[in-house]
Motif scaffolding. Sequence first.
Motif, short mmCIF file in Angstrom:
data_model
loop_
_atom_site.label_atom_id
_atom_site.label_comp_id
_atom_site.label_asym_id
_atom_site.label_seq_id
_atom_site.Cartn_x
_atom_site.Cartn_y
_atom_site.Cartn_z
N ALA A 70 -6.03 41.41 59.99
CA ALA A 70 -5.92 42.11 58.71
C ALA A 70 -5.72 43.60 58.93
O ALA A 70 -4.91 44.24 58.25
CB ALA A 70 -7.17 41.86 57.87
N ALA A 71 -6.44 44.16 59.89
CA ALA A 71 -6.30 45.59 60.18
C ALA A 71 -4.89 45.89 60.70
O ALA A 71 -4.27 46.87 60.30
CB ALA A 71 -7.35 46.02 61.20
N LEU A 72 -4.38 45.04 61.57
CA LEU A 72 -3.04 45.24 62.12
C LEU A 72 -1.97 45.09 61.04
O LEU A 72 -1.02 45.86 60.99
CB LEU A 72 -2.79 44.27 63.27
CG LEU A 72 -3.56 44.55 64.56
CD1 LEU A 72 -3.37 43.40 65.55
CD2 LEU A 72 -3.15 45.86 65.17
N SER A 73 -2.14 44.10 60.17
CA SER A 73 -1.14 43.90 59.12
C SER A 73 -1.16 45.03 58.09
O SER A 73 -0.17 45.27 57.41
CB SER A 73 -1.34 42.56 58.43
OG SER A 73 -2.54 42.55 57.69
N ALA A 74 -2.28 45.75 58.00
CA ALA A 74 -2.38 46.90 57.11
C ALA A 74 -1.80 48.16 57.75
O ALA A 74 -1.77 49.21 57.14
CB ALA A 74 -3.83 47.14 56.71
N GLY A 75 -1.38 48.04 59.01
CA GLY A 75 -0.76 49.16 59.70
C GLY A 75 -1.72 50.00 60.51
O GLY A 75 -1.36 51.07 61.00
N LEU A 76 -2.94 49.55 60.67
CA LEU A 76 -3.93 50.30 61.44
C LEU A 76 -3.69 50.09 62.92
O LEU A 76 -3.50 48.97 63.38
CB LEU A 76 -5.35 49.82 61.08
CG LEU A 76 -6.50 50.52 61.77
CD1 LEU A 76 -6.64 51.93 61.21
CD2 LEU A 76 -7.78 49.75 61.55
N ARG A 77 -3.69 51.17 63.66
CA ARG A 77 -3.60 51.09 65.11
C ARG A 77 -5.03 51.08 65.63
O ARG A 77 -5.75 52.06 65.51
CB ARG A 77 -2.81 52.26 65.67
CG ARG A 77 -1.35 52.20 65.23
CD ARG A 77 -0.55 53.27 65.84
NE ARG A 77 -0.50 53.01 67.28
CZ ARG A 77 0.23 53.71 68.13
NH1 ARG A 77 0.97 54.70 67.71
NH2 ARG A 77 0.23 53.41 69.41
N ILE A 78 -5.44 49.97 66.20
CA ILE A 78 -6.83 49.76 66.59
C ILE A 78 -7.13 50.50 67.89
O ILE A 78 -6.44 50.35 68.89
CB ILE A 78 -7.13 48.26 66.76
CG1 ILE A 78 -6.92 47.56 65.42
CG2 ILE A 78 -8.55 48.04 67.27
CD1 ILE A 78 -6.99 46.06 65.51
N THR B 284 -10.33 39.59 61.10
CA THR B 284 -10.54 41.00 60.79
C THR B 284 -9.50 41.87 61.50
O THR B 284 -8.92 42.77 60.89
CB THR B 284 -11.95 41.43 61.22
OG1 THR B 284 -12.91 40.62 60.53
CG2 THR B 284 -12.22 42.89 60.93
N LEU B 285 -9.27 41.58 62.77
CA LEU B 285 -8.30 42.37 63.54
C LEU B 285 -6.88 42.13 63.04
O LEU B 285 -6.09 43.08 62.95
CB LEU B 285 -8.41 42.04 65.02
CG LEU B 285 -9.74 42.43 65.67
CD1 LEU B 285 -9.76 42.02 67.13
CD2 LEU B 285 -10.00 43.91 65.52
N VAL C 136 -17.02 46.29 63.30
CA VAL C 136 -16.51 47.60 62.94
C VAL C 136 -15.24 47.86 63.74
O VAL C 136 -15.24 47.73 64.96
CB VAL C 136 -17.54 48.71 63.24
CG1 VAL C 136 -17.01 50.07 62.80
CG2 VAL C 136 -18.86 48.41 62.55
N VAL C 137 -14.15 48.20 63.03
CA VAL C 137 -12.88 48.51 63.67
C VAL C 137 -12.63 50.01 63.53
O VAL C 137 -12.63 50.54 62.42
CB VAL C 137 -11.74 47.72 63.01
CG1 VAL C 137 -10.41 48.06 63.67
CG2 VAL C 137 -12.01 46.23 63.06
N PHE C 138 -12.42 50.68 64.67
CA PHE C 138 -12.15 52.10 64.67
C PHE C 138 -10.67 52.32 64.94
O PHE C 138 -10.11 51.71 65.85
CB PHE C 138 -12.97 52.81 65.77
CG PHE C 138 -14.44 52.80 65.50
CD1 PHE C 138 -15.03 53.78 64.72
CD2 PHE C 138 -15.24 51.80 66.03
CE1 PHE C 138 -16.39 53.77 64.48
CE2 PHE C 138 -16.60 51.78 65.80
CZ PHE C 138 -17.18 52.77 65.01
N PRO C 139 -10.03 53.19 64.17
CA PRO C 139 -8.61 53.45 64.40
C PRO C 139 -8.39 54.21 65.69
O PRO C 139 -9.27 54.90 66.19
CB PRO C 139 -8.20 54.29 63.19
CG PRO C 139 -9.46 54.90 62.68
CD PRO C 139 -10.56 53.95 63.04
N GLU C 140 -7.18 54.10 66.22
CA GLU C 140 -6.82 54.79 67.44
C GLU C 140 -6.90 56.30 67.20
O GLU C 140 -6.47 56.79 66.17
CB GLU C 140 -5.39 54.40 67.82
CG GLU C 140 -4.95 54.88 69.16
CD GLU C 140 -3.58 54.34 69.50
OE1 GLU C 140 -2.59 54.90 68.98
OE2 GLU C 140 -3.51 53.36 70.24
N GLY C 141 -7.48 57.00 68.14
CA GLY C 141 -7.58 58.44 68.04
C GLY C 141 -8.81 58.93 67.28
O GLY C 141 -9.02 60.13 67.17
N ALA C 142 -9.61 58.03 66.75
CA ALA C 142 -10.82 58.45 66.05
C ALA C 142 -11.84 58.95 67.06
O ALA C 142 -12.05 58.36 68.11
CB ALA C 142 -11.42 57.29 65.26
N ALA C 143 -12.46 60.07 66.75
CA ALA C 143 -13.46 60.64 67.64
C ALA C 143 -14.71 59.76 67.63
O ALA C 143 -15.15 59.29 66.59
CB ALA C 143 -13.81 62.05 67.20
#
Length: 60
Positions: free
Chosen positions: A19-27, A16-17, A40-47
């Motif tokens: 896949a999120a990183l390869s999609a360009g998501l900053r975790i 899961t992690l 559940v993966v939350f993007p960096e900077g999400a409140a």
Amino acid sequence: MAARPALVSQTEIKRTLQAALSAGLRIGRVEVDHATGRVVVFPEGAAAQTAGPDPDELLR
């Protein structure tokens, strides 16, 4: 009594992690609920969301 198998494995979390990183998501944060198997993966900077009303406000 044998231990029951985990609903979510370390391999599934890793996939899961990745896949999120390869999609360009900053975790920013990851939550794993071992009781339900939910990841559940939350993007960096999400409140951070609160689970309910502020207890201090309820006491006023």
